[in-house]
Design a protein around this motif. Structure first.
Motif, short mmCIF file in Angstrom:
data_model
loop_
_atom_site.label_atom_id
_atom_site.label_comp_id
_atom_site.label_asym_id
_atom_site.label_seq_id
_atom_site.Cartn_x
_atom_site.Cartn_y
_atom_site.Cartn_z
N GLY A 89 0.91 -1.44 -0.17
CA GLY A 89 -0.25 0.05 -0.07
C GLY A 89 0.61 1.42 -0.33
N PRO A 90 1.71 1.01 0.65
CA PRO A 90 3.19 2.84 0.75
C PRO A 90 3.68 3.11 -0.56
CG PRO A 90 2.87 1.81 3.21
CD PRO A 90 2.21 0.20 2.55
N ALA A 91 3.71 1.85 -1.25
CA ALA A 91 4.62 2.43 -2.33
C ALA A 91 3.24 2.70 -3.85
CB ALA A 91 5.15 0.04 -3.38
N ARG A 92 2.15 1.96 -3.91
CA ARG A 92 1.08 2.45 -4.55
C ARG A 92 0.77 3.80 -4.36
NH1 ARG A 92 -1.80 -2.05 -2.83
NH2 ARG A 92 -3.63 -0.87 -1.91
N SER A 93 0.89 3.77 -3.28
CA SER A 93 0.29 5.60 -2.18
C SER A 93 1.59 6.71 -3.23
CB SER A 93 0.33 5.79 -1.23
OG SER A 93 0.11 6.57 -0.54
N TRP A 94 2.89 6.03 -3.38
CA TRP A 94 4.11 7.01 -2.86
C TRP A 94 3.62 6.91 -4.63
CZ3 TRP A 94 7.03 9.92 -0.73
CH2 TRP A 94 8.30 10.22 -0.39
N ALA A 95 3.99 5.73 -5.36
CA ALA A 95 3.57 5.76 -7.45
C ALA A 95 2.82 7.16 -7.87
CB ALA A 95 3.68 4.66 -7.71
N ARG A 96 1.37 7.27 -7.06
CA ARG A 96 0.64 7.82 -7.19
C ARG A 96 1.27 9.65 -7.21
NH1 ARG A 96 -2.92 4.19 -5.02
NH2 ARG A 96 -3.15 5.35 -3.08
N SER A 97 1.42 9.46 -6.00
CA SER A 97 2.02 10.80 -5.91
C SER A 97 3.03 11.16 -6.62
CB SER A 97 2.12 11.73 -3.96
OG SER A 97 2.89 10.55 -3.98
N THR A 98 4.57 10.71 -6.76
CA THR A 98 5.63 10.84 -7.34
C THR A 98 6.33 10.09 -8.63
OG1 THR A 98 6.34 9.16 -6.45
CG2 THR A 98 6.54 11.05 -4.10
N GLY A 99 5.28 9.60 -8.84
CA GLY A 99 5.39 8.68 -10.45
C GLY A 99 7.27 7.91 -10.03
N VAL A 100 7.02 6.98 -9.05
CA VAL A 100 8.13 6.26 -8.25
C VAL A 100 7.71 4.88 -7.77
CG1 VAL A 100 10.25 6.36 -7.80
CG2 VAL A 100 9.86 8.62 -8.68
N GLY A 101 7.97 3.90 -8.90
CA GLY A 101 7.52 3.00 -8.27
C GLY A 101 7.84 1.51 -8.04
N PHE A 102 7.97 1.85 -6.46
CA PHE A 102 8.74 0.82 -6.07
C PHE A 102 8.23 -0.77 -6.11
CE2 PHE A 102 10.66 5.23 -4.50
CZ PHE A 102 12.18 4.51 -4.76
N PRO A 103 9.35 -2.26 -5.73
CA PRO A 103 8.61 -3.57 -5.70
C PRO A 103 8.46 -3.22 -3.87
CG PRO A 103 11.03 -2.94 -6.02
CD PRO A 103 10.00 -2.00 -6.13
N ARG A 104 7.83 -4.36 -3.51
CA ARG A 104 8.23 -4.64 -2.19
C ARG A 104 9.09 -4.62 -1.44
NH1 ARG A 104 4.48 -9.45 -0.27
NH2 ARG A 104 5.16 -8.93 1.23
N TYR A 105 10.20 -5.54 -2.40
CA TYR A 105 11.88 -5.73 -1.90
C TYR A 105 13.12 -5.20 -3.18
CZ TYR A 105 9.62 -9.37 0.78
OH TYR A 105 8.69 -9.81 0.33
#
Length: 176
Positions: A89-105
């Protein structure tokens, strides 16, 4: 931009969304449109702003001049990758607001590979931190903590060889 590309750039430049040590709170507000929680230390000695994935620590600017309170400036910033392992969830939220997508690991191997394709890669000094290896880049003032425990497996926590966090710190000042 992928998370690993973002991390490689941060490690090489010491900049996180254009922010670095000394950036003002107003500059952080303009750069990041993401929910956060502020915690102010006793008597306003410090401010910590937690965006979930990223956390900033601020100190009051010396001699802020006239105004209602201190002008806060970035003292440190930490990308808390270990917070992504139990929940994406935090990664999805960060990707929406910043355009940077992170995996879980994110593994150190992946980050090292991305660094090999990044301009201005700093020299890294490696030290053992008891269960972690720290890769410290003096030129960018960024360090990477990597899990160094063969018994740690991926799951609700990051595993052996995964990046725990990246930290930006202020350079030491020498007195005159």
């Amino acid at each position: 931009m992928t998370g690993v590309e973002f991390l490689a750039s941060f490690l090489a430049t010491g900049e996180l969304h254009g922010l670095r040590v000394g950036s003002t709170l107003a500059e952080v507000d303009r750069a990041l449109r993401h929910p956060f929680v502020d915690v102010v230390g006793e008597e306003g000695a410090w401010l910590r702003r937690d965006y979930g994935l990223v956390e900033f620590a601020f100190n009051p600017k010396p001699d802020p001049g006239p105004g209602p309170g201190p002008e806060w400036v970035v003292a440190t910033a930490t990308i808390q990758l270990h917070r992504l392992a139990p929940d994406d969830g935090p990664a999805r939220s960060w990707a929406r607001s910043t355009g940077v997508g992170f995996p879980r690991y994110t593994s150190w191997e992946e980050l090292r590979d991305a660094l090999s394709r990044t301009h201005g890669v700093p020299e890294l000094k490696v030290t053992d931190q008891g269960g972690f290896l720290q890769y410290r880049a003096a030129s960018s003032h960024v360090s990477v903590l990597v899990v160094d425990d063969g018994d740690e497996e991926r799951g609700d926590r990051v595993g052996h060889g995964d990046v725990w966090s990246l930290d930006l710190w202020a350079p030491l000042r020498t007195g005159r």
